[in-house]
Design an enzyme around this catalytic site. Structure first.
Site, PDB file in Angstrom:
ATOM      1  CE1 TYR A   1      -8.070   4.647   3.677  1.00  0.00           C
ATOM      2  CE2 TYR A   1      -8.813   6.672   2.498  1.00  0.00           C
ATOM      3  CZ  TYR A   1      -8.704   5.926   3.529  1.00  0.00           C
ATOM      4  OH  TYR A   1      -8.963   6.543   4.702  1.00  0.00           O
ATOM      5  CG  HIS A   2      -3.111   3.998  -3.549  1.00  0.00           C
ATOM      6  ND1 HIS A   2      -2.008   5.070  -3.527  1.00  0.00           N
ATOM      7  CD2 HIS A   2      -4.100   4.493  -3.711  1.00  0.00           C
ATOM      8  CE1 HIS A   2      -2.800   6.343  -3.873  1.00  0.00           C
ATOM      9  NE2 HIS A   2      -3.882   5.724  -3.893  1.00  0.00           N
ATOM     10  N   PRO A   3      -4.285  -0.481  -1.854  1.00  0.00           N
ATOM     11  CG  PRO A   3      -6.170  -1.819  -0.853  1.00  0.00           C
ATOM     12  CD  PRO A   3      -5.742  -0.398  -1.373  1.00  0.00           C
TER      13      PRO A   3
ATOM     14  CG  ASP B   1      -2.015   1.092   1.198  1.00  0.00           C
ATOM     15  OD1 ASP B   1      -2.304   1.610   0.097  1.00  0.00           O
ATOM     16  OD2 ASP B   1      -2.597   1.292   2.236  1.00  0.00           O
ATOM     17  CG  HIS B   2       1.321   4.174  -2.540  1.00  0.00           C
ATOM     18  ND1 HIS B   2       0.799   4.363  -3.537  1.00  0.00           N
ATOM     19  CD2 HIS B   2       2.728   3.852  -2.702  1.00  0.00           C
ATOM     20  CE1 HIS B   2       1.618   3.928  -4.560  1.00  0.00           C
ATOM     21  NE2 HIS B   2       2.724   3.705  -4.151  1.00  0.00           N
TER      22      HIS B   2
END
Length: 560
Positions: free
Chosen positions: A475-477, A301-302
């Site tokens: 919210y970049h899983p 994630d980020h």
């Protein structure tokens, strides 16, 4: 064509069954049904995306925090963040996460895709994927050899009327960084305008771009249901067990089952179906169909921080946060699809390199002319502005596991955020760099006191405390069904997106990313759906591109 009539009438059989109507699933539904030769059925648990909370770009903080539209997942207590549990929203609605995201459009850097290819995702290098980015785009920024202008996905830029947007870009130039006209074109590195999936004032989700137009076709249908598991005949996937209206049924696939259920739900479904780490499946009492230890592993994630500064002039969006202003903004949007409701307000951005020896950007900025949290709660009383900043390529890796064999139980999610010493050094650098930007001449007319972290937070230890308490997921899983060579024991799908070890089953979404791309993931996920649809239909891939990305000639000696 018998299967088509079955699909529309009985809805329980089709050539292709797609689980999930999100960024990749909507694309697959459209492309696989396009020539009319195959029947396609989309299985979606979520409901309608109609209504202003989803369709109005400025309302983006609402759907992400509503159980009606979001699965509401949370991480397990994160050991390196003092045991905090972070939100992990995933779309539970037509269009999936493309219907609840921040609408920021980033392709990622060429180097990301070249890295995929180097690590075993043959055919997914920048030269291979650029033609698919161009095919999917309708870019409204002029003519460019790097951009597409005929695709379903409209990409626009906000009006950047607020002077703070330009001040942010000018501050980057004054600090010695590059500027760029188009970070999605030849040159990602630098400060410039940010792009959004907004069209004619509306959120342009994958559902609006791909799925809804395609659902008018007789050979495409969508069924509201909960996908419980993939059904096998031996090693071949033959359908999906679903629950709808309290009944458990089997939807049959004549050709293939395709999981496009997100980087959280696709590995969960695989494990429920008997594909995953053998020991973990046996613990849950699930019969093993194929031992793939990579299922649920490699989770990435980020993370980002909100660096917030008070604004000395009353020009920020703070003046629009009262109820009267919100009502006026909502009314203008409802009637005209214009005004402050028609943008996500992320209108300036930057991609920079953290240090000499880094060959392409590894830090991303989103700039916002208000000091507010993603969930819409304003920590700052009064006018302010903020930069969302975070490193792009953390080496920390997490995992997803089942809590039980019950399909309705949320999975156990652990990102293992900030588990490497470099993560802390990288974030400290991000904070100090942002302070340097906000101290530039361009911000002199606007910059008041620092709101967060606050001027008294200076030492490494103080910064680390702030990071531990304040860092949030962007919210970049992704990465939980990694694409790689068929002989790679950690890979879950091969470069054709086929699940290794079984037949008739693919995964096509951000779960297959071997490594997280630079920036927001909606664009790369849509591209993945575009490219995979050609692979599934057995079409020749689009011809490779010979466009070269811009790499800073000073990369070995300087960060600027």
């Amino acid at each position: 064509m018998e299967t088509e009539t079955v699909a529309k009438a009985g809805r329980m059989q089709a050539d292709y069954i797609i689980v999930g109507s999100g960024s990749a699933g909507s694309v697959l539904a459209s492309r696989l049904s396009e020539d009319g030769r195959h029947s396609v059925l989309v299985l979606e648990f979520g409901g309608t995306d109609a209504g202003p909370l989803i369709q109005m770009p400025a309302a983006l903080s609402y759907p992400m925090n509503m159980s009606r539209y979001d699965w509401g997942y949370q991480t397990d207590p994160e050991p390196h963040l003092g045991g905090r549990r972070l939100a992990c929203p995933r779309g539970k609605v037509i269009g999936g996460s493309s219907s609840i995201n921040g609408m920021v459009y980033v392709r990622g850097h060429a180097g990301d895709y070249d890295h995929w290819a180097e690590t075993g995702a043959d055919g997914w290098a920048y030269a291979d994927v650029l033609p698919y980015f161009k095919r999917m785009e309708s870019w409204h920024g002029g003519q460019s050899d790097y951009r597409g202008d005929q695709g379903p996905l409209h990409i626009t830029r906000g009006p950047r009327r607020n002077p703070l947007y330009q001040a942010f870009v000018d501050s980057g130039r004054q600090a010695g960084f590059e500027v760029t006209d188009d970070y999605n074109g030849e040159k990602q590195e630098g400060f410039g305008p940010m792009e959004q999936t907004v069209w004619q004032g509306r959120r342009w989700s994958a559902a609006n771009a791909y799925l809804k137009p395609a659902l008018k076709r007789p050979n495409l249908d969508m069924v509201r249901c909960l996908a419980r598991r993939v059904v096998f005949d031996g090693q071949r996937a033959i359908g999906v067990e679903v629950e709808r209206g309290g009944k458990i049924e089997i939807v049959r696939a004549n050709r293939e089952v395709i999981l496009a259920a997100s980087s959280i739900n696709s590995p969960k479904l695989l494990m429920l179906s008997g594909i995953g780490d053998e020991a973990h499946l046996r613990e849950q009492g699930i019969d093993v169909v194929a031992h793939r230890k990579g299922v649920g592993a490699n989770l990435q994630d980020h993370l980002e921080l909100y660096i917030q500064q008070a604004c000395t002039q009353p020009i920020t969006l703070y003046s629009k946060l009262n109820l009267v202003s919100k009502a006026l903004i909502g009314a203008e949007w409802l009637f005209f699809k214009s005004g402050d409701g028609a943008s996500n307000h992320f209108e300036s951005a930057a991609f920079v390199r953290s240090k000499a020896g880094v060959d392409y950007p590894d830090i991303q900025y989103h700039f916002l002319p208000v000091a507010i949290r993603y969930d819409g709660k304003a920590p700052a009383e009064g006018h302010g502005f903020q930069a969302h900043v975070g490193p792009m390529r953390s080496a920390s890796r997490g995992r997803i596991k089942l809590r039980s064999a019950d399909p309705k139980e949320p999975p156990s999610i652990l990102f293992n955020y900030m588990s490497k010493p470099d993560d802390w050094a990288d974030f400290r650098h991000c904070i100090r760099l942002t302070r340097e930007l906000f101290a530039q001449e361009a911000f002199k007319p606007y910059a008041g006191k620092e709101i967060a972290p606050g001027a008294d937070v200076q030492s490494d230890a103080e910064l680390d405390d702030f990071i531990r308490d304040a860092v949030e997921s962007a919210y970049h899983p992704c990465g939980t069904c990694k694409m790689g060579r068929a002989d790679d024991p950690t890979a879950v799908v091969d470069p054709e997106c086929r699940i290794i070890g079984v037949e008739g089953l693919r995964a096509v979404d951000s779960s297959i990313f071997p490594r997280i791309t630079n920036g927001n993931l909606n664009g790369p996920t849509i591209m993945t759906g575009e490219k995979a649809s050609d692979l599934i239909l057995g079409k020749a891939p689009l011809p490779r591109s010979n466009q070269e990305p811009w790499i800073n000639p000073r990369w070995q000696t300087s960060a600027r």
